[in-house]
Design a protein around this motif. Sequence first.
Motif, PDB file in Angstrom:
ATOM      1  N   ARG A  45       0.806  -1.211   0.000  1.00  0.00           N
ATOM      2  CA  ARG A  45       0.000   0.000   0.000  1.00  0.00           C
ATOM      3  C   ARG A  45       0.847   1.273   0.000  1.00  0.00           C
ATOM      4  NH1 ARG A  45      -4.181   0.320  -2.116  1.00  0.00           N
ATOM      5  NH2 ARG A  45      -4.636  -1.739  -1.243  1.00  0.00           N
ATOM      6  N   GLU A  46       1.917   1.306   0.815  1.00  0.00           N
ATOM      7  CA  GLU A  46       2.695   2.539   0.936  1.00  0.00           C
ATOM      8  C   GLU A  46       3.569   2.810  -0.283  1.00  0.00           C
ATOM      9  OE1 GLU A  46       5.299  -0.676   2.847  1.00  0.00           O
ATOM     10  OE2 GLU A  46       3.162  -0.174   2.733  1.00  0.00           O
ATOM     11  N   LYS A  47       3.622   1.857  -1.219  1.00  0.00           N
ATOM     12  CA  LYS A  47       4.454   2.043  -2.405  1.00  0.00           C
ATOM     13  C   LYS A  47       3.649   2.080  -3.698  1.00  0.00           C
ATOM     14  CE  LYS A  47       8.699   0.160  -0.430  1.00  0.00           C
ATOM     15  NZ  LYS A  47       9.819  -0.810  -0.600  1.00  0.00           N
ATOM     16  N   SER A  93      21.045 -12.298  -8.807  1.00  0.00           N
ATOM     17  CA  SER A  93      20.382 -11.687  -9.958  1.00  0.00           C
ATOM     18  C   SER A  93      20.438 -10.162  -9.853  1.00  0.00           C
ATOM     19  CB  SER A  93      18.918 -12.134 -10.038  1.00  0.00           C
ATOM     20  OG  SER A  93      18.215 -11.363 -11.016  1.00  0.00           O
ATOM     21  N   PRO A  94      20.647  -9.459 -10.974  1.00  0.00           N
ATOM     22  CA  PRO A  94      20.646  -7.993 -10.935  1.00  0.00           C
ATOM     23  C   PRO A  94      19.247  -7.389 -10.849  1.00  0.00           C
ATOM     24  CG  PRO A  94      21.013  -8.752 -13.169  1.00  0.00           C
ATOM     25  CD  PRO A  94      20.997  -9.982 -12.310  1.00  0.00           C
ATOM     26  N   ILE A  95      18.209  -8.217 -10.982  1.00  0.00           N
ATOM     27  CA  ILE A  95      16.836  -7.718 -10.966  1.00  0.00           C
ATOM     28  C   ILE A  95      16.279  -7.752  -9.538  1.00  0.00           C
ATOM     29  CG2 ILE A  95      14.493  -8.051 -11.822  1.00  0.00           C
ATOM     30  CD1 ILE A  95      16.417  -7.122 -13.966  1.00  0.00           C
ATOM     31  N   GLU A  96      15.772  -6.602  -9.084  1.00  0.00           N
ATOM     32  CA  GLU A  96      15.181  -6.506  -7.752  1.00  0.00           C
ATOM     33  C   GLU A  96      13.790  -5.908  -7.836  1.00  0.00           C
ATOM     34  OE1 GLU A  96      17.779  -4.274  -5.240  1.00  0.00           O
ATOM     35  OE2 GLU A  96      19.272  -5.877  -5.084  1.00  0.00           O
ATOM     36  N   LEU A  97      12.939  -6.292  -6.885  1.00  0.00           N
ATOM     37  CA  LEU A  97      11.593  -5.748  -6.778  1.00  0.00           C
ATOM     38  C   LEU A  97      11.396  -5.134  -5.409  1.00  0.00           C
ATOM     39  CD1 LEU A  97      11.368  -8.200  -8.979  1.00  0.00           C
ATOM     40  CD2 LEU A  97       8.920  -7.876  -8.657  1.00  0.00           C
ATOM     41  N   HIS A  98      10.237  -4.476  -5.221  1.00  0.00           N
ATOM     42  CA  HIS A  98       9.912  -3.891  -3.921  1.00  0.00           C
ATOM     43  C   HIS A  98       9.418  -4.942  -2.938  1.00  0.00           C
ATOM     44  CE1 HIS A  98      10.375   0.423  -4.836  1.00  0.00           C
ATOM     45  NE2 HIS A  98       9.990   0.101  -6.067  1.00  0.00           N
ATOM     46  N   THR A  99       9.212  -6.177  -3.413  1.00  0.00           N
ATOM     47  CA  THR A  99       8.741  -7.277  -2.583  1.00  0.00           C
ATOM     48  C   THR A  99       9.843  -8.326  -2.449  1.00  0.00           C
ATOM     49  OG1 THR A  99       6.451  -6.972  -3.329  1.00  0.00           O
ATOM     50  CG2 THR A  99       7.028  -9.131  -2.406  1.00  0.00           C
ATOM     51  N   PRO A 100      10.197  -8.758  -1.227  1.00  0.00           N
ATOM     52  CA  PRO A 100      11.161  -9.847  -1.077  1.00  0.00           C
ATOM     53  C   PRO A 100      10.625 -11.103  -1.751  1.00  0.00           C
ATOM     54  CG  PRO A 100      10.835  -8.717   1.022  1.00  0.00           C
ATOM     55  CD  PRO A 100       9.764  -8.221   0.088  1.00  0.00           C
ATOM     56  N   ASP A 141       0.057  -9.161   3.165  1.00  0.00           N
ATOM     57  CA  ASP A 141      -1.100  -9.242   4.069  1.00  0.00           C
ATOM     58  C   ASP A 141      -2.036  -8.056   3.869  1.00  0.00           C
ATOM     59  OD1 ASP A 141      -0.260 -11.679   5.243  1.00  0.00           O
ATOM     60  OD2 ASP A 141       1.086 -10.589   6.593  1.00  0.00           O
ATOM     61  N   GLU A 142      -2.208  -7.694   2.594  1.00  0.00           N
ATOM     62  CA  GLU A 142      -3.135  -6.640   2.199  1.00  0.00           C
ATOM     63  C   GLU A 142      -4.016  -7.166   1.071  1.00  0.00           C
ATOM     64  OE1 GLU A 142      -0.060  -2.882   3.021  1.00  0.00           O
ATOM     65  OE2 GLU A 142      -0.551  -3.479   0.962  1.00  0.00           O
ATOM     66  N   PRO A 143      -5.246  -6.679   0.966  1.00  0.00           N
ATOM     67  CA  PRO A 143      -6.121  -7.135  -0.124  1.00  0.00           C
ATOM     68  C   PRO A 143      -5.512  -6.821  -1.490  1.00  0.00           C
ATOM     69  CG  PRO A 143      -7.380  -5.903   1.521  1.00  0.00           C
ATOM     70  CD  PRO A 143      -5.931  -5.712   1.847  1.00  0.00           C
ATOM     71  N   ILE A 144      -5.672  -7.755  -2.437  1.00  0.00           N
ATOM     72  CA  ILE A 144      -5.257  -7.522  -3.820  1.00  0.00           C
ATOM     73  C   ILE A 144      -6.509  -7.164  -4.605  1.00  0.00           C
ATOM     74  CG2 ILE A 144      -4.327  -8.580  -5.901  1.00  0.00           C
ATOM     75  CD1 ILE A 144      -2.510 -10.268  -4.132  1.00  0.00           C
ATOM     76  N   ARG A 145      -6.593  -5.919  -5.045  1.00  0.00           N
ATOM     77  CA  ARG A 145      -7.777  -5.443  -5.754  1.00  0.00           C
ATOM     78  C   ARG A 145      -7.392  -5.157  -7.206  1.00  0.00           C
ATOM     79  NH1 ARG A 145      -8.287  -2.409  -0.726  1.00  0.00           N
ATOM     80  NH2 ARG A 145     -10.001  -3.246   0.539  1.00  0.00           N
ATOM     81  N   GLN A 146      -7.581  -6.150  -8.056  1.00  0.00           N
ATOM     82  CA  GLN A 146      -7.238  -5.994  -9.475  1.00  0.00           C
ATOM     83  C   GLN A 146      -8.449  -5.484 -10.242  1.00  0.00           C
ATOM     84  OE1 GLN A 146      -6.160  -9.559 -11.554  1.00  0.00           O
ATOM     85  NE2 GLN A 146      -5.969  -8.496 -13.514  1.00  0.00           N
ATOM     86  N   ARG A 147      -8.226  -4.441 -11.015  1.00  0.00           N
ATOM     87  CA  ARG A 147      -9.242  -3.881 -11.895  1.00  0.00           C
ATOM     88  C   ARG A 147      -8.647  -3.817 -13.296  1.00  0.00           C
ATOM     89  NH1 ARG A 147     -11.364  -4.971  -7.877  1.00  0.00           N
ATOM     90  NH2 ARG A 147     -12.734  -3.727  -6.533  1.00  0.00           N
ATOM     91  N   GLY A 148      -8.745  -4.933 -14.032  1.00  0.00           N
ATOM     92  CA  GLY A 148      -8.135  -4.978 -15.361  1.00  0.00           C
ATOM     93  C   GLY A 148      -6.652  -4.745 -15.277  1.00  0.00           C
ATOM     94  N   PRO A 149      -6.133  -3.689 -15.939  1.00  0.00           N
ATOM     95  CA  PRO A 149      -4.680  -3.450 -15.949  1.00  0.00           C
ATOM     96  C   PRO A 149      -4.148  -2.730 -14.709  1.00  0.00           C
ATOM     97  CG  PRO A 149      -5.760  -1.785 -17.265  1.00  0.00           C
ATOM     98  CD  PRO A 149      -6.833  -2.743 -16.819  1.00  0.00           C
ATOM     99  N   PHE A 150      -5.020  -2.468 -13.736  1.00  0.00           N
ATOM    100  CA  PHE A 150      -4.619  -1.762 -12.518  1.00  0.00           C
ATOM    101  C   PHE A 150      -4.775  -2.666 -11.293  1.00  0.00           C
ATOM    102  CE2 PHE A 150      -6.797   1.604 -15.167  1.00  0.00           C
ATOM    103  CZ  PHE A 150      -5.623   2.091 -15.728  1.00  0.00           C
ATOM    104  N   VAL A 151      -3.868  -2.525 -10.332  1.00  0.00           N
ATOM    105  CA  VAL A 151      -4.003  -3.194  -9.046  1.00  0.00           C
ATOM    106  C   VAL A 151      -4.075  -2.103  -7.991  1.00  0.00           C
ATOM    107  CG1 VAL A 151      -3.053  -4.905  -7.461  1.00  0.00           C
ATOM    108  CG2 VAL A 151      -2.720  -5.182  -9.918  1.00  0.00           C
ATOM    109  N   LEU A 152      -5.256  -1.903  -7.461  1.00  0.00           N
ATOM    110  CA  LEU A 152      -5.520  -0.730  -6.609  1.00  0.00           C
ATOM    111  C   LEU A 152      -5.045  -0.942  -5.167  1.00  0.00           C
ATOM    112  CD1 LEU A 152      -9.146  -0.049  -7.942  1.00  0.00           C
ATOM    113  CD2 LEU A 152      -6.959   0.864  -8.789  1.00  0.00           C
TER     114      LEU A 152
END
Length: 250
Positions: free
Chosen positions: A126-128, A161-168, A239-250
């Motif tokens: 949520r904060e990101k 790997s050189p690729i990193e995400l905001h999620t472990p 541990d947060e709801p995943i709210r997918q709306r087509g191409p967006f994840v709110l």
Amino acid sequence: MDAGSSGHDAEGGPVSGQMVRHGTGVNSNRAFPTNNYPANLDPFVLFERFYIDSDTGFPMHPHRGFEIVSYMLDGGMKHEDSLGVSHTACEGDTMRITTGSGIRHSEFPADGAACNGLQLWVNLPREKKDVDADYADASASELPTNEYDGATVTTVIGEGSPIELHTPMEYLDVRVTDEWTWNVPTGWSGFLYGISGSGTVDGESFSEGDVLPVIDGGAVGVQTASELRAVAVSGQPHDEPIRQRGPFVL
């Protein structure tokens, strides 16, 4: 470990992926969410294997609120986006897009030839959700590959790997020739997805297009009498709801 015993927390055994036809004509085998597994796997929103024919693709379209990892299996895919990036990923290459507060991009087969690969959507906490959009890629030669007794493992995301995400998280491309144990950290969620070949996971049949969801870490035993190629993906839930709306994840 004994491949006939289960050391993980999963909702049943392997399930079959579901074929999905996108509005642009691209076909995909989706691991989740599907009729067979109608849920997300926090922090993962969806995962599918896409097949882009020479005359199809995804014209410029918007995304926001999550990260995209594309990993090519065959052929080349050209990516262009509103950040000014233009890049073609070929077999074994990967691309990561942080959609954040918003980005537009397109995906088409390179050089007029069909291609196929894997695409994973990873929720942003949520904060990101409103971080600046960002892009990174890595060639096949930049991804570490290790040989073990019974398996060869390429780390697409994770240590080395050189690729990193905001999620472990960890994303492994595994070619099993005998047996291999996938160890998922306690509390993490993830899945095993079959790319080619056949074998067993914890004693149950597993082959191309199958998915094994894992919801609370543990160990998964993989065995084959020939060769089984699969990706093993795991991550720390938000541990947060995943709210997918087509191409967006709110």
